[in-house]
Design a protein around this motif. Structure first.
Motif, PDB file in Angstrom:
ATOM      1  N   TRP A 383       0.873  -1.183   0.000  1.00  0.00           N
ATOM      2  CA  TRP A 383       0.000   0.000   0.000  1.00  0.00           C
ATOM      3  C   TRP A 383       0.910   1.234   0.000  1.00  0.00           C
ATOM      4  O   TRP A 383       0.925   2.015   0.937  1.00  0.00           O
ATOM      5  CB  TRP A 383      -0.892  -0.025   1.239  1.00  0.00           C
ATOM      6  CG  TRP A 383      -2.035   0.946   1.273  1.00  0.00           C
ATOM      7  CD1 TRP A 383      -1.960   2.309   1.242  1.00  0.00           C
ATOM      8  CD2 TRP A 383      -3.431   0.632   1.388  1.00  0.00           C
ATOM      9  NE1 TRP A 383      -3.207   2.868   1.330  1.00  0.00           N
ATOM     10  CE2 TRP A 383      -4.139   1.860   1.421  1.00  0.00           C
ATOM     11  CE3 TRP A 383      -4.145  -0.566   1.475  1.00  0.00           C
ATOM     12  CZ2 TRP A 383      -5.524   1.910   1.544  1.00  0.00           C
ATOM     13  CZ3 TRP A 383      -5.528  -0.494   1.591  1.00  0.00           C
ATOM     14  CH2 TRP A 383      -6.211   0.726   1.619  1.00  0.00           C
ATOM     15  N   PRO A 384       1.707   1.442  -1.060  1.00  0.00           N
ATOM     16  CA  PRO A 384       2.678   2.550  -1.061  1.00  0.00           C
ATOM     17  C   PRO A 384       1.989   3.899  -1.096  1.00  0.00           C
ATOM     18  O   PRO A 384       0.931   4.054  -1.707  1.00  0.00           O
ATOM     19  CB  PRO A 384       3.479   2.296  -2.338  1.00  0.00           C
ATOM     20  CG  PRO A 384       2.533   1.561  -3.232  1.00  0.00           C
ATOM     21  CD  PRO A 384       1.720   0.676  -2.315  1.00  0.00           C
ATOM     22  N   MET A 385       2.625   4.890  -0.447  1.00  0.00           N
ATOM     23  CA  MET A 385       2.037   6.216  -0.347  1.00  0.00           C
ATOM     24  C   MET A 385       2.928   7.321  -0.886  1.00  0.00           C
ATOM     25  O   MET A 385       2.434   8.303  -1.430  1.00  0.00           O
ATOM     26  CB  MET A 385       1.681   6.511   1.108  1.00  0.00           C
ATOM     27  CG  MET A 385       0.617   5.580   1.655  1.00  0.00           C
ATOM     28  SD  MET A 385      -0.053   6.219   3.194  1.00  0.00           S
ATOM     29  CE  MET A 385      -1.187   4.906   3.621  1.00  0.00           C
ATOM     30  N   HIS A 386       4.258   7.210  -0.713  1.00  0.00           N
ATOM     31  CA  HIS A 386       5.135   8.296  -1.130  1.00  0.00           C
ATOM     32  C   HIS A 386       6.583   7.833  -1.081  1.00  0.00           C
ATOM     33  O   HIS A 386       6.889   6.684  -0.718  1.00  0.00           O
ATOM     34  CB  HIS A 386       4.944   9.527  -0.234  1.00  0.00           C
ATOM     35  CG  HIS A 386       5.196   9.277   1.222  1.00  0.00           C
ATOM     36  ND1 HIS A 386       6.460   9.217   1.774  1.00  0.00           N
ATOM     37  CD2 HIS A 386       4.340   9.059   2.260  1.00  0.00           C
ATOM     38  CE1 HIS A 386       6.386   8.987   3.074  1.00  0.00           C
ATOM     39  NE2 HIS A 386       5.112   8.876   3.398  1.00  0.00           N
ATOM     40  N   ARG A 407      -2.887  -1.545  -2.826  1.00  0.00           N
ATOM     41  CA  ARG A 407      -3.020  -0.194  -3.400  1.00  0.00           C
ATOM     42  C   ARG A 407      -2.040  -0.083  -4.560  1.00  0.00           C
ATOM     43  O   ARG A 407      -0.829  -0.052  -4.361  1.00  0.00           O
ATOM     44  CB  ARG A 407      -2.712   0.869  -2.351  1.00  0.00           C
ATOM     45  CG  ARG A 407      -2.919   2.298  -2.852  1.00  0.00           C
ATOM     46  CD  ARG A 407      -2.410   3.302  -1.837  1.00  0.00           C
ATOM     47  NE  ARG A 407      -2.955   4.615  -2.042  1.00  0.00           N
ATOM     48  CZ  ARG A 407      -2.211   5.731  -2.145  1.00  0.00           C
ATOM     49  NH1 ARG A 407      -0.895   5.659  -2.064  1.00  0.00           N
ATOM     50  NH2 ARG A 407      -2.794   6.906  -2.303  1.00  0.00           N
ATOM     51  N   GLU A 408      -2.566  -0.042  -5.785  1.00  0.00           N
ATOM     52  CA  GLU A 408      -1.716   0.070  -6.976  1.00  0.00           C
ATOM     53  C   GLU A 408      -1.190   1.495  -7.090  1.00  0.00           C
ATOM     54  O   GLU A 408      -1.966   2.459  -7.025  1.00  0.00           O
ATOM     55  CB  GLU A 408      -2.520  -0.290  -8.232  1.00  0.00           C
ATOM     56  CG  GLU A 408      -3.060  -1.705  -8.260  1.00  0.00           C
ATOM     57  CD  GLU A 408      -2.040  -2.687  -8.807  1.00  0.00           C
ATOM     58  OE1 GLU A 408      -0.897  -2.259  -9.074  1.00  0.00           O
ATOM     59  OE2 GLU A 408      -2.399  -3.861  -8.977  1.00  0.00           O
ATOM     60  N   TRP A 409       0.135   1.642  -7.283  1.00  0.00           N
ATOM     61  CA  TRP A 409       0.692   2.987  -7.377  1.00  0.00           C
ATOM     62  C   TRP A 409       0.130   3.747  -8.570  1.00  0.00           C
ATOM     63  O   TRP A 409      -0.052   4.968  -8.513  1.00  0.00           O
ATOM     64  CB  TRP A 409       2.210   2.945  -7.448  1.00  0.00           C
ATOM     65  CG  TRP A 409       2.810   4.317  -7.539  1.00  0.00           C
ATOM     66  CD1 TRP A 409       3.469   4.860  -8.596  1.00  0.00           C
ATOM     67  CD2 TRP A 409       2.766   5.333  -6.530  1.00  0.00           C
ATOM     68  NE1 TRP A 409       3.852   6.146  -8.311  1.00  0.00           N
ATOM     69  CE2 TRP A 409       3.430   6.458  -7.044  1.00  0.00           C
ATOM     70  CE3 TRP A 409       2.235   5.381  -5.244  1.00  0.00           C
ATOM     71  CZ2 TRP A 409       3.572   7.634  -6.318  1.00  0.00           C
ATOM     72  CZ3 TRP A 409       2.379   6.566  -4.516  1.00  0.00           C
ATOM     73  CH2 TRP A 409       3.046   7.668  -5.052  1.00  0.00           C
ATOM     74  N   ALA A 410      -0.166   3.048  -9.657  1.00  0.00           N
ATOM     75  CA  ALA A 410      -0.712   3.712 -10.844  1.00  0.00           C
ATOM     76  C   ALA A 410      -2.053   4.379 -10.546  1.00  0.00           C
ATOM     77  O   ALA A 410      -2.488   5.269 -11.284  1.00  0.00           O
ATOM     78  CB  ALA A 410      -0.874   2.701 -11.979  1.00  0.00           C
ATOM     79  N   ARG A 411      -2.707   3.963  -9.455  1.00  0.00           N
ATOM     80  CA  ARG A 411      -3.997   4.549  -9.083  1.00  0.00           C
ATOM     81  C   ARG A 411      -3.909   5.208  -7.700  1.00  0.00           C
ATOM     82  O   ARG A 411      -4.865   5.224  -6.943  1.00  0.00           O
ATOM     83  CB  ARG A 411      -5.072   3.445  -9.079  1.00  0.00           C
ATOM     84  CG  ARG A 411      -5.218   2.742 -10.414  1.00  0.00           C
ATOM     85  CD  ARG A 411      -6.134   1.528 -10.310  1.00  0.00           C
ATOM     86  NE  ARG A 411      -7.477   1.881  -9.865  1.00  0.00           N
ATOM     87  CZ  ARG A 411      -8.423   1.000  -9.563  1.00  0.00           C
ATOM     88  NH1 ARG A 411      -8.151  -0.296  -9.618  1.00  0.00           N
ATOM     89  NH2 ARG A 411      -9.622   1.406  -9.169  1.00  0.00           N
ATOM     90  N   HIS A 412      -2.727   5.773  -7.402  1.00  0.00           N
ATOM     91  CA  HIS A 412      -2.502   6.246  -6.032  1.00  0.00           C
ATOM     92  C   HIS A 412      -3.341   7.463  -5.646  1.00  0.00           C
ATOM     93  O   HIS A 412      -3.443   7.781  -4.459  1.00  0.00           O
ATOM     94  CB  HIS A 412      -1.011   6.548  -5.801  1.00  0.00           C
ATOM     95  CG  HIS A 412      -0.475   7.685  -6.610  1.00  0.00           C
ATOM     96  ND1 HIS A 412       0.047   7.521  -7.871  1.00  0.00           N
ATOM     97  CD2 HIS A 412      -0.373   9.009  -6.333  1.00  0.00           C
ATOM     98  CE1 HIS A 412       0.453   8.683  -8.336  1.00  0.00           C
ATOM     99  NE2 HIS A 412       0.209   9.609  -7.426  1.00  0.00           N
TER     100      HIS A 412
END
Length: 471
Positions: A383-386, A407-412
């Motif tokens: 679930w990457p955020m930054h 959480r896909e980074w492409a859809r962050h």
């Protein structure tokens, strides 16, 4: 400033960035260095040194007599609250504390370094990659050398450095084939400028140190060593991780056992999902609501750490708001204990990940959390955020194949809906694919722990570094 004592052969000075993950990893590294009989001088403001000591897990820094903490003077700085609704999840509210540290700690650090250099044959300064003023100050002393410490993965550092110095045309780097990726949203413009000034100064360093392990990312460690700023005198980086202890202590029994560990004791082996997004990440009420519903709908056991993100001074009165039950559905926790438990204070993450009941980690993918999870053989839901977190998530899911993206980074910029949380959690915790990921994670964890033993790659690199600075 304390009396530095009689003339010594070698000493190490630590200069961390004042953020939890950076303080934590460099204090762990201080323990390893001091265990070899080398005096370590840990520098920072009184507030941030206190933070580092208060939150350390697995050992007690007050029992290590040759770690010396230097509380350098730092004038008051703004302590704004985090903004959970910000589109960019980078903790911009911490920028004032970063700026204050660079602006005001340089002069007292220089005074400490002068004093040490006058009484010590050789001083090794280990600084965070974005506290590179320490490298400039070290250059003023014939008997001092600076070393850049990377608190991120080599995977992340490699791509960050390419972004700053430009992509090479030389095909000899032979980059692995990876999915397309955008760094848009990883940082604020202010922090990009902040990093840029420090990246240039790493050319002054005598070498680079990584909290990593060759069992995890040997390919990217080799690639990093081929970049122009890999180090002047020791092109092969020292790879000394994991830095956190694998065998955990309870501060001599001085701290009571956390209630979540007692709950974990009652659960079946590898049945519980640990959920934590680190100390600097903020989530909105809507995101908390969707995550809460998704966890319950997954019908998987969980321990969820739900806290407000750290402020620049975690001890300031306005920072003490982590007990608010914001975002949770009404009566959510009533009768929840059969399925899960919500933790609203500082959680013993190492002990949770090492517990036999923990079978997965839903994580923001900060590098410390990734290293801790991998070293205990726990697969991850990402679930990457930054910052470096999207790179770490890619390393976990695409390269090591010990995790699933939730959480896909492409859809962050989108809200992760409860249905997606439910699918991701079940995939990690309750599917044959998840069981195979757990098997790979456990194998990798064994290889990581072996790296710390006699003949292991991390132990040999630490031995090499100690020998290098002791010459």
């Amino acid at each position: 400033m304390e009396n530095l004592g009689e003339e010594a052969q070698v000493a190490v000075v630590i200069v961390p960035l004042p953020a939890q993950g950076h303080l934590n990893s460099l204090l762990h590294f201080s323990r390893l260095i001091s265990s070899r009989g080398v005096p370590v001088h840990f520098t920072g403001s009184a507030t941030h040194n206190r933070q580092a000591k208060t939150r350390i897990q697995g050992w007690d820094p007050l029992t290590i007599s040759n770690i010396h903490f230097h509380d350098l003077p730092l004038p008051p700085f703004p302590v704004p609250p985090p903004d959970p609704r910000a589109r960019n999840k980078f903790p911009a509210h911490l920028q004032p504390s970063f700026d204050a540290a660079v602006l005001h700690l340089r002069q007292p650090f220089a005074a400490l370094l002068r004093s040490l250099c006058s009484t010590t044959r050789h001083v090794a300064v280990i600084h965070d990659s974005v506290m590179s003023f320490a490298a400039e100050e070290s250059g003023a002393h014939a008997n001092a050398e600076a070393y850049c410490f990377h608190s991120v993965s080599a995977f992340s550092a490699f791509f960050f450095q390419l972004d700053f110095i430009g992509w090479p045309s030389d095909e000899e780097l032979k980059l692995p084939v990876l999915p397309a990726f955008s760094m848009e949203g990883c940082f604020t413009d202010e922090f990009i400028d902040f990093m840029g000034t420090h990246v240039k100064m790493t050319m002054l360093d005598a070498g680079h140190i990584y909290n990593s392990c060759r069992a995890i990312e040997s390919v990217f460690l080799d690639l990093v060593s081929k970049l122009p700023n890999a180090g002047k005198t020791h092109s092969r980086p020292w790879v000394v991780g994991p830095l956190h202890p694998i065998t955990l202590e309870n501060h001599g029994g001085s701290r009571p056992r956390h209630k979540c560990l007692e709950w974990l004791d009652k659960q079946p082996p590898r049945s519980v999902l640990y959920v934590s997004f680190g100390s600097n990440s903020s989530v909105s009420e809507e995101e908390i609501y969707e995550l809460a519903m998704g966890l319950k709908q997954s019908e998987q056991r969980f321990v969820w750490v739900l806290r407000e993100a750290d402020r620049g001074d975690i001890f300031a009165e306005e920072s003490k708001k982590n007990g608010e039950k914001y975002g949770l559905p009404e009566n959510y926790e009533l009768g929840l204990e059969e399925l899960g438990i919500v933790v609203r204070d500082w959680a013993p993450q190492l002990e949770i990940l090492a517990h036999q009941s923990t079978g997965g980690f839903l994580s923001h993918c900060g590098w410390n959390s990734c290293m801790e999870s991998m070293s205990f053989g726990v697969p991850l839901g990402t679930w990457p955020m930054h910052s470096d977190q999207p790179f770490n998530a890619m390393l976990v899911t695409e390269v090591l194949r010990i995790g699933v993206p939730v959480r896909e980074w492409a859809r962050h910029e989108e809200i992760v809906r409860s249905a997606d949380v439910e699918v991701g959690v079940r995939r990690l915790m309750g599917s044959e694919e998840g069981m195979e990921m757990r098997r790979r994670a456990e194998e990798l964890g064994g290889a990581i722990r072996e790296a710390l033993l006699d003949g292991g790659s991390s132990k040999e690199d630490l031995d090499s570094f100690i020998a290098h600075i002791s010459k």
